[in-house]
Design a protein around this motif. Structure first.
Motif, mmCIF file in Angstrom:
data_model
loop_
_atom_site.group_PDB
_atom_site.id
_atom_site.type_symbol
_atom_site.label_atom_id
_atom_site.label_comp_id
_atom_site.label_asym_id
_atom_site.label_seq_id
_atom_site.Cartn_x
_atom_site.Cartn_y
_atom_site.Cartn_z
ATOM 1 N N PRO A 172 -60.220 -21.043 2.336
ATOM 2 C CA PRO A 172 -59.997 -19.434 2.400
ATOM 3 C C PRO A 172 -60.911 -18.594 1.712
ATOM 4 C CG PRO A 172 -58.241 -20.689 1.240
ATOM 5 C CD PRO A 172 -58.998 -21.683 1.751
ATOM 6 N N VAL A 173 -61.061 -17.460 1.736
ATOM 7 C CA VAL A 173 -61.624 -16.358 1.049
ATOM 8 C C VAL A 173 -60.571 -15.591 0.491
ATOM 9 C CG1 VAL A 173 -63.384 -14.465 0.948
ATOM 10 C CG2 VAL A 173 -64.000 -16.455 2.495
ATOM 11 N N ARG A 174 -60.203 -15.858 -0.683
ATOM 12 C CA ARG A 174 -59.367 -15.091 -1.495
ATOM 13 C C ARG A 174 -59.836 -13.937 -2.406
ATOM 14 N NH1 ARG A 174 -57.360 -20.412 -2.048
ATOM 15 N NH2 ARG A 174 -55.437 -20.902 -0.721
ATOM 16 N N GLY A 175 -61.026 -14.142 -2.554
ATOM 17 C CA GLY A 175 -61.752 -13.130 -3.381
ATOM 18 C C GLY A 175 -63.440 -13.260 -3.256
ATOM 19 N N ALA A 176 -64.007 -12.245 -3.794
ATOM 20 C CA ALA A 176 -65.538 -12.255 -3.794
ATOM 21 C C ALA A 176 -66.105 -13.451 -4.338
ATOM 22 C CB ALA A 176 -66.219 -11.118 -4.468
ATOM 23 N N ALA A 177 -65.509 -14.174 -5.274
ATOM 24 C CA ALA A 177 -66.117 -15.424 -5.974
ATOM 25 C C ALA A 177 -66.062 -16.626 -5.080
ATOM 26 C CB ALA A 177 -65.072 -15.614 -7.240
ATOM 27 N N ASP A 178 -65.096 -16.384 -4.089
ATOM 28 C CA ASP A 178 -65.279 -17.537 -3.030
ATOM 29 C C ASP A 178 -66.464 -17.587 -2.136
ATOM 30 O OD1 ASP A 178 -62.892 -18.578 -3.832
ATOM 31 O OD2 ASP A 178 -61.683 -17.262 -2.583
ATOM 32 N N LEU A 179 -67.090 -16.727 -2.254
ATOM 33 C CA LEU A 179 -68.360 -16.471 -1.287
ATOM 34 C C LEU A 179 -69.657 -16.878 -1.983
ATOM 35 C CD1 LEU A 179 -68.161 -12.629 -0.306
ATOM 36 C CD2 LEU A 179 -67.115 -14.382 0.902
ATOM 37 N N LEU A 230 -72.873 -6.095 -2.327
ATOM 38 C CA LEU A 230 -71.826 -7.076 -2.622
ATOM 39 C C LEU A 230 -71.901 -7.924 -3.808
ATOM 40 C CD1 LEU A 230 -69.017 -7.824 -1.264
ATOM 41 C CD2 LEU A 230 -70.194 -9.510 -0.287
ATOM 42 N N ARG A 231 -73.229 -8.487 -3.868
ATOM 43 C CA ARG A 231 -73.285 -9.427 -5.039
ATOM 44 C C ARG A 231 -73.299 -8.358 -6.528
ATOM 45 N NH1 ARG A 231 -77.671 -11.258 -1.851
ATOM 46 N NH2 ARG A 231 -79.051 -9.889 -2.799
ATOM 47 N N ASN A 232 -73.760 -7.297 -6.473
ATOM 48 C CA ASN A 232 -73.852 -6.379 -7.634
ATOM 49 C C ASN A 232 -72.609 -5.870 -8.055
ATOM 50 O OD1 ASN A 232 -76.594 -6.814 -7.717
ATOM 51 N ND2 ASN A 232 -76.945 -4.729 -7.074
ATOM 52 N N THR A 233 -71.780 -5.647 -7.064
ATOM 53 C CA THR A 233 -70.464 -5.036 -7.040
ATOM 54 C C THR A 233 -69.579 -6.135 -7.900
ATOM 55 O OG1 THR A 233 -70.620 -3.675 -5.503
ATOM 56 C CG2 THR A 233 -68.349 -4.347 -6.194
ATOM 57 N N HIS A 234 -69.836 -7.375 -7.351
ATOM 58 C CA HIS A 234 -68.846 -8.854 -7.822
ATOM 59 C C HIS A 234 -69.685 -9.578 -8.814
ATOM 60 C CE1 HIS A 234 -65.741 -7.398 -5.236
ATOM 61 N NE2 HIS A 234 -66.598 -7.121 -4.493
ATOM 62 N N GLY A 235 -70.766 -9.338 -9.146
ATOM 63 C CA GLY A 235 -71.420 -10.312 -10.260
ATOM 64 C C GLY A 235 -71.812 -11.697 -9.516
ATOM 65 N N LEU A 236 -72.024 -11.681 -8.232
ATOM 66 C CA LEU A 236 -72.584 -12.923 -7.691
ATOM 67 C C LEU A 236 -73.835 -13.295 -7.564
ATOM 68 C CD1 LEU A 236 -70.234 -12.467 -4.620
ATOM 69 C CD2 LEU A 236 -69.443 -13.723 -6.413
ATOM 70 N N PRO A 237 -74.352 -14.482 -7.737
ATOM 71 C CA PRO A 237 -75.676 -14.903 -7.805
ATOM 72 C C PRO A 237 -76.019 -14.831 -6.322
ATOM 73 C CG PRO A 237 -74.028 -17.041 -7.808
ATOM 74 C CD PRO A 237 -73.348 -15.647 -8.162
ATOM 75 N N ASP A 238 -77.410 -15.038 -6.153
ATOM 76 C CA ASP A 238 -77.948 -14.888 -5.032
ATOM 77 C C ASP A 238 -78.167 -16.350 -4.561
ATOM 78 O OD1 ASP A 238 -79.111 -14.415 -2.354
ATOM 79 O OD2 ASP A 238 -81.233 -13.800 -3.333
ATOM 80 N N SER A 239 -77.127 -16.900 -3.953
ATOM 81 C CA SER A 239 -76.934 -18.281 -3.691
ATOM 82 C C SER A 239 -76.397 -18.479 -2.099
ATOM 83 C CB SER A 239 -76.292 -19.009 -4.345
ATOM 84 O OG SER A 239 -74.861 -18.621 -4.450
#
Length: 231
Positions: A104-111, A129-138
């Motif tokens: 399941p996707v419980r938060g942005a980190a799960d993406l 979305l990446r910038n808002t949640h600090g996600l890498p481009d992966s």
């Protein structure tokens, strides 16, 4: 031969009818939002023969001209010949099969690291979305040129898609996809575009534009319920 030529010409330019109206809009807008509402327009205005043309790119040439031109564009501020209809929000969607494979996707980190679909012309959405949640481009990416394609891929595969919430509603209501995370604002919005050198809108165009605004106002006043975000 003359009959065949007349049929071909009529198909390209449309027969010379007094109340014919040509509307152009993106294929995703027509398929997911406009088409389900056209019966209401036909019931209200049976004297208007409607021709709806779908365009992927806004400046595509149309034989016979366009009476009402609906476009989705970035920074949808009004200027001469442009009327803002509404602004949009985007949602992350995925199929039940996605959860089965990745959880399941419980938060942005799960993406992070999950496969996704990117729609040409909306390059800022995943980046936002990446910038808002600090996600890498992966994550493996499939690139398509229409939102309707992205929605269909998300519904029939294990890829995520980030698309206009307005476009995603039919698939959400049908249970084909689920939402993940809260909607995010989009720079894009839908506008009515009138060329500066165009003549005044016809009475039929004015009727359609008024009907269009009424449909959008009714939607804003009584929004359709959307599935709660997972988690």
């Amino acid at each position: 031969s003359f009959d065949d030529l007349a049929v071909s010409t009529s198909g390209l330019f449309g027969p010379a009818r007094r109340h014919q109206l040509t509307v152009r809009a993106q294929v995703s807008f027509v398929t997911t939002w406009l088409a389900p509402r056209l019966q209401d327009f036909r019931d209200r205005y049976p004297h208007i023969e409607l021709r709806v043309l779908c365009a992927i790119w806004a400046d595509a040439y149309v034989l016979g001209g366009v009476d009402v031109d609906i476009r989705q564009r970035a920074d949808a501020d009004t200027d001469d010949g442009v009327e803002l209809l509404h602004r949009d929000h985007a949602v992350v969607i995925h199929s039940p099969a996605h959860e089965h494979r990745y959880g399941p996707v419980r938060g942005a980190a799960d993406l992070e690291g999950r496969p996704r679909v990117h729609v040409l012309g909306f390059d800022d959405l995943w980046q936002q979305l990446r910038n808002t949640h600090g996600l890498p481009d992966s994550g493996q990416t499939i690139t398509v040129d229409t939102s309707i394609s992205a929605i269909e891929i998300a519904a029939t595969s294990t890829s995520l898609a980030l698309v206009s919430e307005r476009y995603a509603r039919p698939a959400l209501h049908a249970g084909r996809v689920r939402t993940s995370l809260d909607p995010i604002p989009m720079r894009q919005g839908h506008v009515l575009v009138r060329p500066r050198d165009a003549p005044e809108p016809s009475p039929e165009a004015r009727i359609f534009e008024r009907w269009l605004r009424d449909q959008l106002d009714a939607e804003e006043s009584h929004p359709e319920p959307m599935e709660e975000p997972e988690g």
